[in-house]
Design a protein around this motif. Structure first.
Motif, PDB file in Angstrom:
ATOM      1  N   UNK A 158       0.832  -1.207   0.000  1.00 54.06           N
ATOM      2  CA  UNK A 158       0.000   0.000   0.000  1.00 54.06           C
ATOM      3  C   UNK A 158       0.864   1.255   0.000  1.00 54.06           C
ATOM      4  N   UNK A 159       1.971   1.209   0.737  1.00 54.28           N
ATOM      5  CA  UNK A 159       2.879   2.359   0.778  1.00 54.28           C
ATOM      6  C   UNK A 159       3.480   2.603  -0.604  1.00 54.28           C
ATOM      7  N   UNK A 160       3.991   1.548  -1.241  1.00 59.38           N
ATOM      8  CA  UNK A 160       4.632   1.708  -2.538  1.00 59.38           C
ATOM      9  C   UNK A 160       3.635   1.998  -3.654  1.00 59.38           C
ATOM     10  N   UNK A 161       2.355   1.797  -3.377  1.00 63.56           N
ATOM     11  CA  UNK A 161       1.334   2.140  -4.367  1.00 63.56           C
ATOM     12  C   UNK A 161       0.707   3.511  -4.107  1.00 63.56           C
ATOM     13  N   UNK A 162       1.298   4.264  -3.179  1.00 63.77           N
ATOM     14  CA  UNK A 162       0.859   5.635  -2.904  1.00 63.77           C
ATOM     15  C   UNK A 162       1.772   6.596  -3.644  1.00 63.77           C
ATOM     16  N   UNK A 163       1.179   7.581  -4.307  1.00 62.00           N
ATOM     17  CA  UNK A 163       1.965   8.495  -5.120  1.00 62.00           C
ATOM     18  C   UNK A 163       2.046   9.894  -4.540  1.00 62.00           C
ATOM     19  N   UNK A 164       2.731  10.753  -5.274  1.00 63.57           N
ATOM     20  CA  UNK A 164       2.880  12.162  -4.911  1.00 63.57           C
ATOM     21  C   UNK A 164       1.524  12.764  -4.567  1.00 63.57           C
ATOM     22  N   UNK A 165       1.461  13.437  -3.418  1.00 61.68           N
ATOM     23  CA  UNK A 165       0.225  14.056  -2.984  1.00 61.68           C
ATOM     24  C   UNK A 165      -0.693  13.133  -2.217  1.00 61.68           C
ATOM     25  N   UNK A 166      -0.356  11.837  -2.165  1.00 61.80           N
ATOM     26  CA  UNK A 166      -1.197  10.875  -1.464  1.00 61.80           C
ATOM     27  C   UNK A 166      -0.937  10.838   0.029  1.00 61.80           C
ATOM     28  N   UNK A 167      -1.736  10.067   0.704  1.00 58.89           N
ATOM     29  CA  UNK A 167      -1.633   9.938   2.159  1.00 58.89           C
ATOM     30  C   UNK A 167      -1.972   8.516   2.546  1.00 58.89           C
ATOM     31  N   UNK A 168      -1.262   7.992   3.537  1.00 60.70           N
ATOM     32  CA  UNK A 168      -1.514   6.635   3.998  1.00 60.70           C
ATOM     33  C   UNK A 168      -1.305   6.571   5.502  1.00 60.70           C
ATOM     34  N   UNK A 169      -2.147   5.807   6.187  1.00 57.50           N
ATOM     35  CA  UNK A 169      -2.048   5.639   7.636  1.00 57.50           C
ATOM     36  C   UNK A 169      -1.832   4.168   7.968  1.00 57.50           C
ATOM     37  N   UNK A 170      -0.852   3.893   8.807  1.00 56.89           N
ATOM     38  CA  UNK A 170      -0.578   2.546   9.289  1.00 56.89           C
ATOM     39  C   UNK A 170      -0.766   2.505  10.797  1.00 56.89           C
ATOM     40  N   UNK A 171      -1.082   1.321  11.307  1.00 61.90           N
ATOM     41  CA  UNK A 171      -1.335   1.151  12.740  1.00 61.90           C
ATOM     42  C   UNK A 171      -0.305   0.222  13.360  1.00 61.90           C
ATOM     43  N   UNK A 172      -0.067   0.411  14.641  1.00 62.70           N
ATOM     44  CA  UNK A 172       0.895  -0.430  15.348  1.00 62.70           C
ATOM     45  C   UNK A 172       0.368  -1.855  15.483  1.00 62.70           C
ATOM     46  N   UNK A 173       1.286  -2.769  15.773  1.00 61.79           N
ATOM     47  CA  UNK A 173       0.923  -4.179  15.899  1.00 61.79           C
ATOM     48  C   UNK A 173       0.267  -4.459  17.241  1.00 61.79           C
ATOM     49  N   UNK A 174      -0.432  -5.577  17.304  1.00 67.27           N
ATOM     50  CA  UNK A 174      -0.948  -6.058  18.590  1.00 67.27           C
ATOM     51  C   UNK A 174       0.065  -6.978  19.266  1.00 67.27           C
ATOM     52  N   UNK A 175       0.902  -7.666  18.438  1.00 64.96           N
ATOM     53  CA  UNK A 175       1.902  -8.591  18.965  1.00 64.96           C
ATOM     54  C   UNK A 175       3.162  -8.512  18.106  1.00 64.96           C
ATOM     55  N   UNK A 176       4.304  -8.846  18.717  1.00 64.04           N
ATOM     56  CA  UNK A 176       5.557  -8.928  17.964  1.00 64.04           C
ATOM     57  C   UNK A 176       6.187 -10.302  18.158  1.00 64.04           C
ATOM     58  N   UNK A 177       7.238 -10.574  17.380  1.00 63.35           N
ATOM     59  CA  UNK A 177       7.917 -11.865  17.423  1.00 63.35           C
ATOM     60  C   UNK A 177       9.095 -11.803  18.374  1.00 63.35           C
TER      61      UNK A 177
END
Length: 347
Positions: A158-177
């Motif tokens: 999703x990040x790499x498919x966002x272009x100039x002028x775009x916006x993207x929001x990601x959320x933190x994980x619930x668990x890690x390894x």
């Protein structure tokens, strides 16, 4: 005021070709099945894959000579068919190729997404600083071999498919390894995750928000660029970040608490943290305390008097999963009770 604008690559699209180069470590024959599995997944997503000549070998920690590694990266950037470059993983000695890259060409050629972390962040960091091009610090090619990715890792596309002028929001994980199991595709996310605010680690209701242009990488490797032509941080901050300030995101691998403090001290003395608005630190890998001096002691000693938020145990780096951070993007961090959102604007 900012005098330059960040260059953002064209969004990655179905049918595009991804170049898999090995500018640091290559992949031993015993692990070629990793590459085969990742290639199948990329093709399933609709991408073509072009492997570099030196990808499927590894000799003394590198895929080939520094001249060969630089040449293949230069070639991938010049090839108009390749729209993104994703190395298999990091390594140790990427810095050797920096003097051999055609930086004038990299400034003038259309920008391309480069995705990776660990030693790959050495190139990401230099490429952004020297050309003003956005780069993506996130999962590597080998770790994309799982048929089903966790919700945090899966956002790379999703990040790499966002272009100039775009916006993207990601959320933190619930668990890690908590430990690596290399033979198992995907991650075993077995431990609850919570981003912590320095000085308030046990405050379950701690909240903080801050904004700035994202910049960072693996401290073990990017700090070797201090004092070289490949880390003009002061110039970059003045030209690209003067209006918004910066959010530094950093992680470590194989450093103890004393090492982390020394690296942060050096970065600060070099002027890298001028105009900083906040810090994000990944869960340290290969870590140990230095006597009774621990990780949070290192952060407090190096940064505590800057009076900006310092978050740690962030989804970043060698302990998965990790959010995809874009160097150069305008970031907004919002943490509420240990759960976080990162909004990135490609402006």
């Amino acid at each position: 005021m900012n005098t330059h604008s960040i260059r953002y690559p064209q969004p990655l699209a179905s049918g595009d070709t991804i170049g898999v180069a090995a500018p640091s470590s290559g992949v031993d024959e015993s692990l070629h099945h990793y590459l085969n599995e990742s290639k199948r997944n990329m093709e399933r997503l609709g991408f073509h894959v072009q492997e570099s000549r030196w990808l499927r070998q590894n000799i003394k920690c590198v895929s080939s000579s520094k001249e060969n590694r630089a040449e293949e990266l230069n070639t991938f950037f010049h090839d108009p068919a390749i729209k993104a470059i994703i190395p298999p993983w990091g390594g140790e000695f990427l810095m050797d190729i920096l003097p051999l890259l055609n930086w004038e060409a990299l400034r003038s050629l259309p920008p391309k997404w480069v995705l990776g972390y660990s030693d790959i962040s050495t190139f990401l960091f230099a490429y952004t600083l020297l050309t003003g091009t956005a780069t993506a610090h996130g999962t590597n090619y080998v770790d994309l071999r799982s048929n089903k990715l966790d919700p945090v890792t899966a956002r790379w596309i999703d990040v790499l498919q966002t272009g100039q002028g775009g916006q993207i929001t990601q959320s933190s994980s619930t668990h890690y390894q908590s430990a690596w199991i290399r033979e198992s595709p995907g991650f075993n996310l077995d431990t609850p995750s919570r981003w912590k605010l320095l000085g308030q680690p046990n405050d379950a209701n701690a909240s903080v928000t801050f904004s700035g242009r994202l910049l960072g990488g693996c401290m073990d490797t990017i700090t070797c660029l201090i004092g070289t032509p490949y880390a003009p941080v002061a110039t970059y901050l003045d030209q690209y970040c003067a209006d918004e300030g910066t959010i530094w995101y950093l992680e470590s691998c194989e450093m103890n608490a004393g090492d982390i403090y020394r690296h942060l001290w050096q970065m600060r003395q070099a002027g890298w943290f001028a105009g900083v608005k906040g810090f994000l630190f990944g869960r340290p890998a290969g870590y140990s305390d230095t006597g009774d001096f621990n990780f949070t002691d290192a952060l407090s000693s190096a940064l505590g008097d800057l009076n900006v938020p310092v978050l740690y145990d962030v989804d970043l780096g060698h302990i998965p999963p990790q959010i995809t951070f874009v160097n150069g993007a305008l970031g907004h961090v919002d943490v509420q009770a240990g759960h976080a959102g990162l909004q990135m604007s490609f402006v």
